[in-house]
Enzyme design. Structure first.
Site, PDB file in Angstrom:
ATOM      1  CB  SER A 239      44.441   5.668  86.752  1.00  0.00           C
ATOM      2  OG  SER A 239      43.237   5.477  87.727  1.00  0.00           O
TER       3      SER A 239
ATOM      4  CG  ASP B  23      45.869   8.706  93.959  1.00  0.00           C
ATOM      5  OD1 ASP B  23      44.724   8.872  94.090  1.00  0.00           O
ATOM      6  OD2 ASP B  23      46.299   8.154  93.061  1.00  0.00           O
TER       7      ASP B  23
ATOM      8  CG  HIS C 260      44.302   9.581  90.463  1.00  0.00           C
ATOM      9  ND1 HIS C 260      44.964   8.523  90.723  1.00  0.00           N
ATOM     10  CD2 HIS C 260      43.673   8.982  89.224  1.00  0.00           C
ATOM     11  CE1 HIS C 260      44.521   7.120  90.233  1.00  0.00           C
ATOM     12  NE2 HIS C 260      43.774   7.841  89.238  1.00  0.00           N
TER      13      HIS C 260
END
Length: 694
Positions: free
Chosen positions: A553, A638, A670
């Protein structure tokens, strides 16, 4: 005809409410404790741990109810069971052991039954059983099933959660084209986190309840194109009955499309059961307001509140309202930390909560009378919850070296003792690496906490490769968390020194430290990361020629940015679901409030100096400097950091002639949630690092 249909429906409801859960040949997957061939962690061992679920105390204060999930790697699925254990200590009892997963497990207010959700009958319905696990009966037959419920304190009603279709899909618009496969959009927020909007909304229903019989439900949000609980992560913690059962408080962000995408302004709404009227209790409060909790005497409501609209990482304040006078007060105004997981004392005079302080999550107590906040615990751990039980607190605790277990905490001394030992059999066979907190001076003269995790059989006379862990969020905590993917003991078990800095932009060090990162992605926090790895590289046991950088991320972004700005420090990179191109990210991510606040605005705002500076930090602008092997990991589902970001980074590396691999996961979002994908992830992760750092 309608009366006949109604009669048939009532008759079928009566029959279904007394239907017993069918006996099942297949049992739940509760494995025997494996006998390990080595005392260091492996991916298979990591996925063998039982995962503790939320715990509640029986109304008489003698029993704790909780769940444990185990993953069957061969079947690639999880199984969840219900357990109880005496508060006084003793053996845990498995109450279910069925092939169906049970969840939303609660005590009925009179303590005579345990309520839970199960799909044993085909759809998810409310079931009840005796506290010893006997006499399991289905007590609801709600068409379409439900996904959450709560008993009213007086047990006259229940509220339950159901999805309601309110929007037209392509087949509603063009019924003569039944095989058409398309969407027709007129606004954004058509997809969120890992799912496309399915034209349905989460709604709350209230139904009469009488000792195992559930009546017809009333949609208290009828016709509203809003969600409660809020998507994608909200649950029953966002809905609460008043102690007198006359009011239901719930959290909702009553916005749609673009307005939803740019705003974090959720509110707490009060539904009056008698009149059917709803009022906005937090009207005019502009940030996140959520997770309301009534005091036991019904005089107060506490909740978590953020001040600013559009800033998801604002300070999480502890607000309390006097329900008689209407006064709302921020009891954490002088407390430069977040407050979460609120729980009232039995006498309604104080509130226990969890707060991150200097990279651990501790239990605090607020006393309303004098507005004093006291820290109750201190250690190398993360408490995740704390609720009163007698003169103790029932708390869930984890650390980098142990998955979640339940503890009893003495609020006077702060000492705890283990109540559950779900994973003791495995932990007793493992040697964990030493976890050490260091304080390092940053380039601007501040002190930064850095976790260092050593290999299990660390030898100070050897030289080890080291990994710089880059945290996501960006305001995600680097505290004593236990992860089933980014597990520091798993990394250390592969003979790496792990360096995990609490760089600028992390909670636990005051709001200024936490907020500094916004609009400065390539600035001070990157310097903080480099400070951490540079300081550790000076140690005689670290091989400064074999350094890697890993993260997901925002951590994946950090890795990609470092790939073009690391001055030959690193020999290998791994970026999972990282941001590669800020311009593309801005117009493809779903929660626009995030990029608006953190970037400072849109890339087309040429006169916006803050935004233009932010876009200058986009990793794709530094690809010409990429020269170090990089592994890109990307989930297809995601929608926070869309999959094209990972594809673009991988393609750029290949076109540049940089050694690269891409691990693409079509069924993951994610995160990585499926057991075999999780093990695959670990194997690819360490194969890549070992290739370039060993």
């Amino acid at each position: 005809m309608k009366k006949i249909a109604l009669f048939i429906f009532i008759a079928m409801t009566i029959i279904s409410c007394t239907q017993k859960e069918p006996g099942q040949v297949a049992k739940n997957y509760v494995p025997e404790t494996p006998k390990l061939s080595s005392d260091v962690m492996t991916p298979e061992v990591l996925w063998s741990f039982g995962r503790l679920g939320g715990a509640t105390v029986s109304p008489d204060g003698t029993q704790v109810l909780y769940t444990v999930s185990y993953y069957n790697i061969e079947e690639n699925k999880s199984y969840r069971d219900i357990y109880t254990i005496p508060v006084a200590g003793g053996e845990a009892k498995n109450l279910t052991n069925t092939a169906s997963n049970e969840y939303n497990v609660v005590w009925r207010p009179d303590g005579k039954k345990i309520g839970y959700l199960s799909s044993a009958s085909g759809s998810v319905q409310l079931w009840e059983m005796n506290p010893d696990g006997s006499d399991r009966q289905k007590v609801s037959e709600i068409e379409g099933g439900i996904f959450g419920f709560q008993y009213a304190p007086d047990m006259s009603k229940i509220c339950y959660l159901q999805t309601v279709k309110l929007d037209n899909d392509i087949h509603d618009l063009f019924p003569d084209l039944p095989k058409a496969n398309a969407r027709l959009e007129t606004d954004i927020m058509y997809r969120h986190w890992d799912t496309w909007h399915d034209y349905t909304y989460n709604h709350i229903f209230i139904a009469d309840y009488s000792d195992g019989k559930v009546g017809a439900g009333t949609d208290i949000m009828s016709g509203e194109r809003f969600d409660s609980p809020m998507k994608p992560f909200g649950g029953t913690e966002q809905i609460v009955w008043s102690p007198d059962s006359k009011t239901l408080a719930y959290v909702c962000k009553k916005k749609v499309g673009k307005e939803y995408a740019i705003s974090t302004n959720s509110d707490i709404y009060m539904y009056d059961v008698a009149s059917g009227k709803t009022s906005n209790f937090t009207e005019g409060m502009m940030g996140y307001d959520q997770n309301p909790v009534y005091s036991p005497d019904g005089k107060y409501l506490a909740w978590e509140s953020m001040e600013r609209d559009g800033y998801e990482s604002d300070k999480n304040r502890l607000f309390v309202a006097d329900l008689e006078t209407g006064e709302k007060k921020d009891y954490s105004a002088g407390f430069d930390q977040n407050a979460a997981a609120l729980s009232w004392s039995a006498d309604s005079k104080s509130i226990y909560f969890i707060s991150d302080i200097h990279a651990t999550d501790e239990i605090y107590q607020l006393v309303l009378a004098d507005n004093s906040i006291t820290r109750l615990t201190d250690g190398v751990h993360n408490y995740q919850s704390a609720v009163p039980v007698g003169n103790q607190l029932l708390a869930q605790k984890v650390s980098m070296s142990q998955p979640a277990e339940l503890y009893l905490v003495d609020p006077t001394t702060g000492k705890d003792k283990a109540l559950t030992t779900v994973n003791k059999g495995i932990l007793d066979q493992l040697t964990m690496g030493k976890v050490e907190k260091r304080w390092m001076e940053t380039t601007d003269g501040k002190q930064m906490a850095v976790w260092v995790i050593y290999p299990p059989h660390f030898d100070p006379n050897k030289k080890y490769p080291a990994l710089l862990y880059n945290q996501g969020g960006p305001q995600g905590t680097v505290s004593q968390f236990w992860s089933y993917r980014w597990n520091f003991q798993m990394m250390a078990a592969n003979d790496y020194i792990i360096v995990a800095p609490n760089r600028r932009g992390l909670p636990g060090f005051g709001q200024e430290w936490n907020e500094q990162i916004s609009k400065d992605y390539g600035g001070q926090n990157i310097k903080d990361l480099l400070t951490a790895i540079d300081e550790m590289a000076k140690e005689p046991f670290v091989d400064e020629t074999k350094l890697g950088a890993v993260g997901a991320s925002y951590g994946g972004y950090s890795v990609m940015y470092l790939a073009g700005n690391h001055e030959k420090r690193f020999k290998a990179f791994i970026a999972h679901d990282g941001i590669f191109n800020f311009e593309h990210m801005y117009t493809t991510t779903e929660e626009m409030w995030f990029v608006n606040f953190d970037y400072g605005g849109a890339y087309w705002e040429k006169d916006n100096a803050a935004a233009q500076r932010s876009y200058s930090f986009s990793p794709h602008k530094y690809v010409q400097n990429w020269d170090t092997p990089i592994l890109i990991v990307q989930g297809e589902k995601d929608y926070r950091v869309p999959p094209e970001q990972g594809m673009a980074a991988f393609n750029a590396a290949v076109l540049r002639g940089v050694p690269a691999q891409m691990l693409y996961l079509p069924e993951e979002n994610h995160w990585v949630l499926q057991p075999q994908n999780g093990i695959l992830w670990q194997r690819v992760f360490f194969n890549w690092l070992d290739k370039w750092l060993k």
